[in-house]
Motif scaffolding. Structure first.
Motif, PDB file in Angstrom:
ATOM      1  N   THR A 204       0.835  -1.207   0.000  1.00 13.67           N
ATOM      2  CA  THR A 204       0.000   0.000   0.000  1.00 13.67           C
ATOM      3  C   THR A 204       0.870   1.258   0.000  1.00 13.67           C
ATOM      4  O   THR A 204       0.595   2.229  -0.726  1.00 13.67           O
ATOM      5  N   ILE A 205       1.932   1.238   0.803  1.00 13.55           N
ATOM      6  CA  ILE A 205       2.850   2.386   0.869  1.00 13.55           C
ATOM      7  C   ILE A 205       3.586   2.567  -0.456  1.00 13.55           C
ATOM      8  O   ILE A 205       3.770   3.697  -0.932  1.00 13.55           O
ATOM      9  N   LEU A 208       1.349   4.260  -2.784  1.00 17.66           N
ATOM     10  CA  LEU A 208       1.122   5.649  -2.394  1.00 17.66           C
ATOM     11  C   LEU A 208       2.251   6.563  -2.855  1.00 17.66           C
ATOM     12  O   LEU A 208       2.015   7.701  -3.268  1.00 17.66           O
ATOM     13  N   TYR A 209       3.485   6.065  -2.826  1.00 18.03           N
ATOM     14  CA  TYR A 209       4.643   6.907  -3.152  1.00 18.03           C
ATOM     15  C   TYR A 209       5.300   6.535  -4.479  1.00 18.03           C
ATOM     16  O   TYR A 209       6.412   6.955  -4.760  1.00 18.03           O
ATOM     17  N   GLU A 240       2.806   2.242   9.939  1.00 16.69           N
ATOM     18  CA  GLU A 240       2.696   2.785   8.578  1.00 16.69           C
ATOM     19  C   GLU A 240       3.429   4.130   8.492  1.00 16.69           C
ATOM     20  O   GLU A 240       4.107   4.412   7.497  1.00 16.69           O
ATOM     21  N   GLN A 241       3.307   4.940   9.550  1.00 14.72           N
ATOM     22  CA  GLN A 241       4.012   6.225   9.576  1.00 14.72           C
ATOM     23  C   GLN A 241       5.528   6.010   9.594  1.00 14.72           C
ATOM     24  O   GLN A 241       6.277   6.728   8.925  1.00 14.72           O
ATOM     25  N   SER A 244       6.521   4.792   6.072  1.00 13.48           N
ATOM     26  CA  SER A 244       6.355   5.897   5.123  1.00 13.48           C
ATOM     27  C   SER A 244       7.498   6.896   5.252  1.00 13.48           C
ATOM     28  O   SER A 244       8.080   7.321   4.256  1.00 13.48           O
ATOM     29  N   ASN A 245       7.829   7.258   6.492  1.00 14.36           N
ATOM     30  CA  ASN A 245       8.926   8.211   6.709  1.00 14.36           C
ATOM     31  C   ASN A 245      10.256   7.668   6.208  1.00 14.36           C
ATOM     32  O   ASN A 245      11.055   8.396   5.609  1.00 14.36           O
ATOM     33  N   ILE A 247      10.744   5.348   3.853  1.00  7.78           N
ATOM     34  CA  ILE A 247      10.739   5.246   2.391  1.00  7.78           C
ATOM     35  C   ILE A 247      10.828   6.625   1.751  1.00  7.78           C
ATOM     36  O   ILE A 247      11.572   6.836   0.774  1.00  7.78           O
ATOM     37  N   ILE A 248      10.092   7.612   2.289  1.00  7.60           N
ATOM     38  CA  ILE A 248      10.181   8.990   1.775  1.00  7.60           C
ATOM     39  C   ILE A 248      11.604   9.508   1.923  1.00  7.60           C
ATOM     40  O   ILE A 248      12.146  10.153   1.019  1.00  7.60           O
TER      41      ILE A 248
END
Length: 347
Positions: A204-205, A208-209, A240-241, A244-245, A247-248
């Motif tokens: 999902t992540i 998203l990115y 998830e946060q 996400s952080n 991977i970003i």
């Protein structure tokens, strides 16, 4: 055979012995001229003199030291008188000196720690001021330009309002992250743990990115094809946060045409370790111990160009530690970085 006294009584014992010797000498002279031949009186006098002198000297020395050191504890605010008890008093100066040296060493360590914290506080205040000042001045500049007459031009008005809106969004983003990390640090953020599939969450992540990564032609991928579920236990939203952080962050500092790879491995019977690896810029060794600090930036000019609140990795660390897990970093300048953290398997 010589009597071995404890160090705490040695001063009183030696001093009492010296006094008793001179008293005995004076009494011997008195007995000699008085022609008194009763040696029992002489022996009793010597023993009683020694015991009385010993008790008086020991009591007086202890009382003197206790009174004076207590006054020091009263006068010097760095000392806590409640930590000082009368039984600790000793007439042995080596022991007393050792205690004072230990206290001084402890205070030296406390002062050094306070200096480090003070430097960190100053740096943190400077960083947060800069982070908030930049979008505030941007918004103020656009609004003042509009008020000075640019508002009459519809196209300029719309463009400037949109840019001002982006500045406000950045402020909200920074404040939300600050609120999040404050709650994490004081333990005021409740975790809602549940069992979930980490592979599904990562897919999902990735979706998203995907567009963000495509701008630099970076591929988001797993190390292998995970055909089966990998069930873990934790706060799904917070994990998830974290992912996400990470991977970003890898996309931000990744090289053009690079790769961000995620792997999940069994660590011990009830733990897995999730690794996020990139082949980007990497981090110099001297910066690695500080990458999880709030607002700490390895490359200040580059990271500001990429945006972000500067709190992402600090939040990651606190969320992982709130789960009673560990986070690790390995990086080599010019080669890439790997962030990894442990997570409990689903029972």
């Amino acid at each position: 055979m010589a009597v071995i006294f404890k160090k705490t009584y040695r001063f009183a014992a030696i001093t009492s012995g010296a006094i008793t010797f001179f008293l005995a000498l004076a009494m011997g002279v008195f007995f000699f001229f008085s022609k008194v031949n009763n040696y029992w009186y002489f022996g009793a006098f010597v023993v009683i003199s020694y015991v009385v002198c010993f008790l008086i000297i020991q009591y007086r020395v202890e009382r003197m030291i206790y009174t004076r050191i207590q006054k020091i504890y009263d006068d010097v605010t760095l000392l806590d008188k409640t930590s000082f008890a009368k039984p600790q008093i000793t007439t042995d100066m080596k022991t007393l000196t050792r205690e004072v040296e230990r206290f001084a060493q402890n205070k030296k360590l406390e002062i050094e720690t306070l200096k480090v914290r003070e430097n960190y506080r100053k740096e943190f205040i400077g960083n947060i001021s800069h982070e908030l000042k930049t979008p505030l001045f941007t918004v103020q500049g656009y609004i003042l330009t509009l008020l000075d007459g640019a508002m009459k031009d519809k196209s300029v008005r719309k463009k400037y309002l949109q840019r001002a809106s982006k500045g406000v969004e950045r402020l909200i983003y920074i404040i939300k992250d600050l609120d999040m990390i404050t709650k994490l640090e004081v333990g005021d953020l409740n975790l809602v743990k549940e069992n979930f599939d980490i592979i599904k969450l990562l897919k999902t992540i990735f979706d998203l990115y995907e567009m963000k990564a495509a701008r630099k032609n970076i591929t988001l991928t797993f190390d292998i094809d995970y055909e089966e579920k990998v069930m873990v236990n934790g706060d799904k939203e917070k994990i998830e946060q974290v992912l996400s952080n990470l991977i970003i962050n890898s996309i931000k500092y990744g090289k053009q045409n690079g790769t961000v790879e995620v792997s999940i491995e069994n660590l011990i019977r009830n733990k897995v370790i999730i690794r996020v690896t990139d082949n980007g810029e990497g981090i110099a060794r001297e910066h690695i111990p500080r990458v999880f600090e709030r607002f700490y930036r390895v490359d200040k000019s580059g990271s500001r160009k990429e945006g972000g609140s500067g709190l992402g990795l600090a939040i990651v660390k606190h969320i992982v530690e709130a789960h009673n897990e560990k986070i690790y970093i390995e990086s080599q300048l010019g080669v890439g970085s790997e962030f990894s953290f442990t997570l409990e398997k689903a029972k």
